[in-house]
Design an enzyme around this catalytic site. Sequence first.
Site, short mmCIF file in Angstrom:
data_model
loop_
_atom_site.label_atom_id
_atom_site.label_comp_id
_atom_site.label_asym_id
_atom_site.label_seq_id
_atom_site.Cartn_x
_atom_site.Cartn_y
_atom_site.Cartn_z
CE1 TYR A 1 39.44 34.03 41.00
CE2 TYR A 1 40.71 33.54 39.03
CZ TYR A 1 39.50 33.70 39.66
OH TYR A 1 38.34 33.54 38.94
CD GLU B 1 38.87 41.75 45.03
OE1 GLU B 1 38.30 41.30 46.05
OE2 GLU B 1 38.84 41.20 43.92
#
Length: 390
Positions: free
Chosen positions: A314, A321
């Site tokens: 994660y 991103e």
Amino acid sequence: MLASVMMRSYCEKLKTSLGRKSPQDLAVKMQILTPHVYWAQRHGEIFLRVELSDAKNLDISLNQNNTLHFRALGHGAKGDNEYKFSLEFLEPVRPEIDHKSTQRQVDIKIRKQRVRWWDRLTLQEKKPLFLAPDFDRWLDESDAETELQAQEEQKISKINVESRVRKDPYLGLKKGYLFMYNLVQFLGFSWIFVNMTVRLFILGQDSFYDTFHTTADMMYFCQILAVFEVVNPLLGLVKTGLYPAMIQVAGRNVVLFVIFGCLEEMQSRSIVFFVFYAWSSIEIFRYPFYMLAYIDTEWQLLTWLRYNLWIPLYPLAVLAEAVAVIQSLPIFDDTRLFSLPLPGFRGRSLSFSYTLQIYLVLMFLGLFINLRHLYKQRQRRFRSRKRKTH
């Protein structure tokens, strides 16, 4: 002379009667002893405690004459030897025998065919010498009746509670829908993961730059379908938190549709590979875990991966991103795409890059919320498993 002949004849008969056994065999046979056995009863069960430590080669059986036969090697009152005993019960019992051997003793549980109190344990009135009451579990008839009544009341209350809980008539339909949703998502992300992995082995680093053109359609499909992860908790179909799902779905769709989908300059960059690979690596374990859960099936390895792989993946996905957002900032400044015109300033507009800079801060705040949510899920999961183990 006659005495000598008679002595020889007696020795031959003695040898025949002993079956020509060795002295070692005779010694072992003579050492078969009876252990101490303690018993107690309830209206429906009989409990036997055999004082035999480190028991091996257990042989416990119940014949048609309602007699229990016990035979085992272990350490008893006479040291390490073979011990055995037999008990013919007062009344018929069920053929199923539950037993558990520990380092100190052997516990045996036998169920009566009729739920009633026995005056004694054995059919013969005279109690065997090796048998004694187990005062640790002993109850007289009145106390046993009180215990039995309490158990019956507990069962009745449990049935009443279960009857008051309204059964969902659409439960099967809901589980079927959720199973199919997770199955489709698993197949979609698996296709992306396998496609990218194969191209990486064949083309090497060259596969980084055409990831978008080879996998974008499937990623669009999966991320549009992921909107249902927000809809499902809203409809009460799942108990997952609404806000963590909303943060994840919204964050990914901004990166996919706004940054990669609207900027052709970003579509040929290597960062697309790392973002897509991180997303698919997470989902190929998450979706099958939930898919199996809806058919009451658990694979321990998959459960471990589901609740542990997110720890490195994660943060890596959000970091990828963030890199994609940072790389897009100068492109939005140059193209003025999604810029907001400023009233009163002719020909001037507010670049969309400022919005993305605020989004960067919110992205890491969302990461903290999601990591906290996943950590709590992991704690609850493994805490419940420890309770079941103990």
